[in-house]
Scaffold this motif. Structure first.
Motif, PDB file in Angstrom:
ATOM      1  N   LEU A 183      39.551  27.890  41.963  1.00 13.91           N
ATOM      2  CA  LEU A 183      39.977  29.118  42.647  1.00 13.91           C
ATOM      3  C   LEU A 183      39.094  29.390  43.864  1.00 13.91           C
ATOM      4  O   LEU A 183      39.564  29.855  44.898  1.00 13.91           O
ATOM      5  CB  LEU A 183      39.902  30.317  41.700  1.00 13.91           C
ATOM      6  N   LEU A 184      37.810  29.076  43.719  1.00  8.68           N
ATOM      7  CA  LEU A 184      36.850  29.348  44.786  1.00  8.68           C
ATOM      8  C   LEU A 184      37.033  28.441  45.999  1.00  8.68           C
ATOM      9  O   LEU A 184      36.412  28.653  47.034  1.00  8.68           O
ATOM     10  CB  LEU A 184      35.426  29.237  44.250  1.00  8.68           C
ATOM     11  N   ALA A 185      37.874  27.439  45.871  1.00  6.61           N
ATOM     12  CA  ALA A 185      38.150  26.554  47.002  1.00  6.61           C
ATOM     13  C   ALA A 185      39.231  27.132  47.912  1.00  6.61           C
ATOM     14  O   ALA A 185      39.486  26.601  48.984  1.00  6.61           O
ATOM     15  CB  ALA A 185      38.573  25.179  46.489  1.00  6.61           C
ATOM     16  N   ARG A 186      39.847  28.225  47.495  1.00  2.05           N
ATOM     17  CA  ARG A 186      40.930  28.842  48.276  1.00  2.05           C
ATOM     18  C   ARG A 186      40.382  29.979  49.139  1.00  2.05           C
ATOM     19  O   ARG A 186      39.812  30.935  48.624  1.00  2.05           O
ATOM     20  CB  ARG A 186      41.993  29.410  47.348  1.00  2.05           C
ATOM     21  N   ASP A 187      40.601  29.889  50.449  1.00  2.00           N
ATOM     22  CA  ASP A 187      40.120  30.917  51.378  1.00  2.00           C
ATOM     23  C   ASP A 187      40.678  32.301  51.063  1.00  2.00           C
ATOM     24  O   ASP A 187      39.964  33.303  51.130  1.00  2.00           O
ATOM     25  CB  ASP A 187      40.469  30.547  52.823  1.00  2.00           C
ATOM     26  N   THR A 188      41.969  32.366  50.716  1.00  2.00           N
ATOM     27  CA  THR A 188      42.570  33.680  50.430  1.00  2.00           C
ATOM     28  C   THR A 188      41.946  34.298  49.181  1.00  2.00           C
ATOM     29  O   THR A 188      41.726  35.507  49.135  1.00  2.00           O
ATOM     30  CB  THR A 188      44.102  33.569  50.242  1.00  2.00           C
ATOM     31  N   PHE A 189      41.631  33.474  48.191  1.00  2.00           N
ATOM     32  CA  PHE A 189      40.998  33.970  46.973  1.00  2.00           C
ATOM     33  C   PHE A 189      39.613  34.537  47.299  1.00  2.00           C
ATOM     34  O   PHE A 189      39.256  35.631  46.865  1.00  2.00           O
ATOM     35  CB  PHE A 189      40.889  32.860  45.921  1.00  2.00           C
ATOM     36  N   ILE A 190      38.844  33.800  48.083  1.00  2.00           N
ATOM     37  CA  ILE A 190      37.487  34.237  48.444  1.00  2.00           C
ATOM     38  C   ILE A 190      37.535  35.549  49.226  1.00  2.00           C
ATOM     39  O   ILE A 190      36.751  36.460  48.967  1.00  2.00           O
ATOM     40  CB  ILE A 190      36.743  33.141  49.235  1.00  2.00           C
ATOM     41  N   LYS A 191      38.461  35.653  50.162  1.00  2.00           N
ATOM     42  CA  LYS A 191      38.591  36.870  50.960  1.00  2.00           C
ATOM     43  C   LYS A 191      38.870  38.072  50.050  1.00  2.00           C
ATOM     44  O   LYS A 191      38.243  39.127  50.178  1.00  2.00           O
ATOM     45  CB  LYS A 191      39.706  36.707  51.984  1.00  2.00           C
ATOM     46  N   LYS A 192      39.797  37.921  49.107  1.00  2.00           N
ATOM     47  CA  LYS A 192      40.120  39.000  48.168  1.00  2.00           C
ATOM     48  C   LYS A 192      38.926  39.305  47.257  1.00  2.00           C
ATOM     49  O   LYS A 192      38.631  40.466  46.983  1.00  2.00           O
ATOM     50  CB  LYS A 192      41.335  38.629  47.320  1.00  2.00           C
ATOM     51  N   LEU A 193      38.235  38.259  46.818  1.00  2.00           N
ATOM     52  CA  LEU A 193      37.099  38.405  45.919  1.00  2.00           C
ATOM     53  C   LEU A 193      36.000  39.274  46.536  1.00  2.00           C
ATOM     54  O   LEU A 193      35.409  40.121  45.873  1.00  2.00           O
ATOM     55  CB  LEU A 193      36.544  37.022  45.568  1.00  2.00           C
ATOM     56  N   LYS A 194      35.751  39.093  47.814  1.00  2.00           N
ATOM     57  CA  LYS A 194      34.697  39.842  48.502  1.00  2.00           C
ATOM     58  C   LYS A 194      35.051  41.308  48.723  1.00  2.00           C
ATOM     59  O   LYS A 194      34.191  42.106  49.071  1.00  2.00           O
ATOM     60  CB  LYS A 194      34.381  39.191  49.849  1.00  2.00           C
ATOM     61  N   ASN A 195      36.322  41.652  48.532  1.00  2.00           N
ATOM     62  CA  ASN A 195      36.766  43.026  48.773  1.00  2.00           C
ATOM     63  C   ASN A 195      37.204  43.748  47.499  1.00  2.00           C
ATOM     64  O   ASN A 195      37.939  44.729  47.566  1.00  2.00           O
ATOM     65  CB  ASN A 195      37.898  43.030  49.807  1.00  2.00           C
ATOM     66  N   ILE A 196      36.755  43.268  46.376  1.00  2.00           N
ATOM     67  CA  ILE A 196      37.089  43.867  45.079  1.00  2.00           C
ATOM     68  C   ILE A 196      36.385  45.218  44.930  1.00  2.00           C
ATOM     69  O   ILE A 196      35.230  45.373  45.313  1.00  2.00           O
ATOM     70  CB  ILE A 196      36.637  42.907  43.943  1.00  2.00           C
ATOM     71  N   ASN A 197      37.085  46.182  44.347  1.00  2.00           N
ATOM     72  CA  ASN A 197      36.502  47.506  44.127  1.00  2.00           C
ATOM     73  C   ASN A 197      36.340  47.894  42.664  1.00  2.00           C
ATOM     74  O   ASN A 197      35.583  48.803  42.349  1.00  2.00           O
ATOM     75  CB  ASN A 197      37.356  48.581  44.826  1.00  2.00           C
ATOM     76  N   THR A 198      37.075  47.222  41.765  1.00  2.00           N
ATOM     77  CA  THR A 198      37.010  47.582  40.342  1.00  2.00           C
ATOM     78  C   THR A 198      37.018  46.335  39.469  1.00  2.00           C
ATOM     79  O   THR A 198      37.433  45.256  39.908  1.00  2.00           O
ATOM     80  CB  THR A 198      38.220  48.460  39.921  1.00  2.00           C
ATOM     81  N   LYS A 199      36.588  46.506  38.232  1.00  2.00           N
ATOM     82  CA  LYS A 199      36.639  45.398  37.267  1.00  2.00           C
ATOM     83  C   LYS A 199      38.073  44.955  37.032  1.00  2.00           C
ATOM     84  O   LYS A 199      38.338  43.757  36.897  1.00  2.00           O
ATOM     85  CB  LYS A 199      36.003  45.822  35.939  1.00  2.00           C
ATOM     86  N   ASP A 200      38.996  45.907  36.975  1.00  2.00           N
ATOM     87  CA  ASP A 200      40.400  45.551  36.761  1.00  2.00           C
ATOM     88  C   ASP A 200      40.939  44.696  37.906  1.00  2.00           C
ATOM     89  O   ASP A 200      41.650  43.718  37.669  1.00  2.00           O
ATOM     90  CB  ASP A 200      41.264  46.808  36.597  1.00  2.00           C
ATOM     91  N   GLU A 201      40.593  45.054  39.147  1.00  2.00           N
ATOM     92  CA  GLU A 201      41.020  44.247  40.299  1.00  2.00           C
ATOM     93  C   GLU A 201      40.455  42.837  40.206  1.00  2.00           C
ATOM     94  O   GLU A 201      41.153  41.865  40.467  1.00  2.00           O
ATOM     95  CB  GLU A 201      40.532  44.872  41.615  1.00  2.00           C
ATOM     96  N   LEU A 202      39.184  42.729  39.845  1.00  2.00           N
ATOM     97  CA  LEU A 202      38.536  41.424  39.726  1.00  2.00           C
ATOM     98  C   LEU A 202      39.184  40.584  38.638  1.00  2.00           C
ATOM     99  O   LEU A 202      39.510  39.425  38.836  1.00  2.00           O
ATOM    100  CB  LEU A 202      37.031  41.617  39.458  1.00  2.00           C
ATOM    101  N   TYR A 203      39.375  41.192  37.484  1.00  2.00           N
ATOM    102  CA  TYR A 203      39.995  40.508  36.354  1.00  2.00           C
ATOM    103  C   TYR A 203      41.398  40.008  36.742  1.00  2.00           C
ATOM    104  O   TYR A 203      41.727  38.841  36.547  1.00  2.00           O
ATOM    105  CB  TYR A 203      40.064  41.446  35.151  1.00  2.00           C
ATOM    106  N   ASP A 204      42.204  40.898  37.306  1.00  2.00           N
ATOM    107  CA  ASP A 204      43.577  40.538  37.692  1.00  2.00           C
ATOM    108  C   ASP A 204      43.590  39.434  38.741  1.00  2.00           C
ATOM    109  O   ASP A 204      44.429  38.527  38.673  1.00  2.00           O
ATOM    110  CB  ASP A 204      44.332  41.763  38.202  1.00  2.00           C
ATOM    111  N   LEU A 205      42.683  39.491  39.692  1.00  2.00           N
ATOM    112  CA  LEU A 205      42.613  38.459  40.732  1.00  2.00           C
ATOM    113  C   LEU A 205      42.376  37.091  40.112  1.00  2.00           C
ATOM    114  O   LEU A 205      43.065  36.115  40.435  1.00  2.00           O
ATOM    115  CB  LEU A 205      41.498  38.777  41.735  1.00  2.00           C
ATOM    116  N   ILE A 206      41.433  37.005  39.193  1.00  2.00           N
ATOM    117  CA  ILE A 206      41.107  35.713  38.575  1.00  2.00           C
ATOM    118  C   ILE A 206      42.227  35.227  37.665  1.00  2.00           C
ATOM    119  O   ILE A 206      42.651  34.085  37.737  1.00  2.00           O
ATOM    120  CB  ILE A 206      39.771  35.794  37.822  1.00  2.00           C
ATOM    121  N   ILE A 207      42.719  36.099  36.816  1.00  2.00           N
ATOM    122  CA  ILE A 207      43.722  35.705  35.835  1.00  2.00           C
ATOM    123  C   ILE A 207      45.051  35.350  36.499  1.00  2.00           C
ATOM    124  O   ILE A 207      45.754  34.445  36.062  1.00  2.00           O
ATOM    125  CB  ILE A 207      43.936  36.823  34.791  1.00  2.00           C
ATOM    126  N   ASN A 208      45.399  36.035  37.564  1.00  2.00           N
ATOM    127  CA  ASN A 208      46.718  35.843  38.183  1.00  2.00           C
ATOM    128  C   ASN A 208      46.728  34.913  39.385  1.00  2.00           C
ATOM    129  O   ASN A 208      47.769  34.718  39.996  1.00  2.00           O
ATOM    130  CB  ASN A 208      47.318  37.209  38.560  1.00  2.00           C
TER     131      ASN A 208
END
Length: 154
Positions: free
Chosen positions: A128-153
């Motif tokens: 997942l960390l090899a994807r630029d769009t994933f990294i961009k979203k990861l750096k802008n996470i505001n909550t645990k739920d957002e982080l969890y959903d980003l990784i799982i989905n």
């Protein structure tokens, strides 16, 4: 769908820290190890921390783009998992691109899981960390739920 279920076995909201105020590599590693011990994923805080630093001495874990993936294979780990922290402010870390770190993903690997499915699951996180769009979203996470959903989905 099967991949989602598998990632759910190692990704836990209870092992996430959003906007940590720590200002050092040492500080965030200690904070994540404390969380792992508090949630009973490791049984020896000091031993696991030593194993992380042993791995750190073998090579750079800052993969670039503001991401570090420290990891330790250890007898102190009861269940292979991942602890994740986003940082309020970037911290110094040895990285492939020379940039500071904003997200730390700590892989806690049970010593007997070195060649099992758990390692395959950890590799999926790394993919997942090899994807630029994933990294961009990861750096802008505001909550645990957002982080969890980003990784799982993702």
């Amino acid at each position: 769908m099967e991949d989602t279920i598998n990632l759910k076995s190692i990704i836990n909201r209870e092992l996430m820290i959003i906007d940590s105020l720590t200002d050092s590599k040492k500080g965030i590693l200690e904070e994540l190890c404390y969380l792992l011990q508090e949630k009973k994923y490791i049984n020896d805080y000091q031993k696991f921390l030593e194993d992380i630093y042993l791995r750190e001495s073998e090579g750079v874990t800052g993969i670039g783009e503001g991401i570090a993936i420290p990891h330790g294979k250890s007898i102190a780990v009861k269940d292979t998992t991942v602890a994740i922290a986003t940082l309020k402010n970037e911290i110094e870390w040895e990285t492939l691109d020379g940039e500071n770190v904003k997200v730390v993903i700590l892989f806690a690997v049970k010593d007997t899981d070195a060649t099992t499915t758990h390692i395959v699951l950890l590799q999926k996180v790394a993919t997942l960390l090899a994807r630029d769009t994933f990294i961009k979203k990861l750096k802008n996470i505001n909550t645990k739920d957002e982080l969890y959903d980003l990784i799982i989905n993702s």
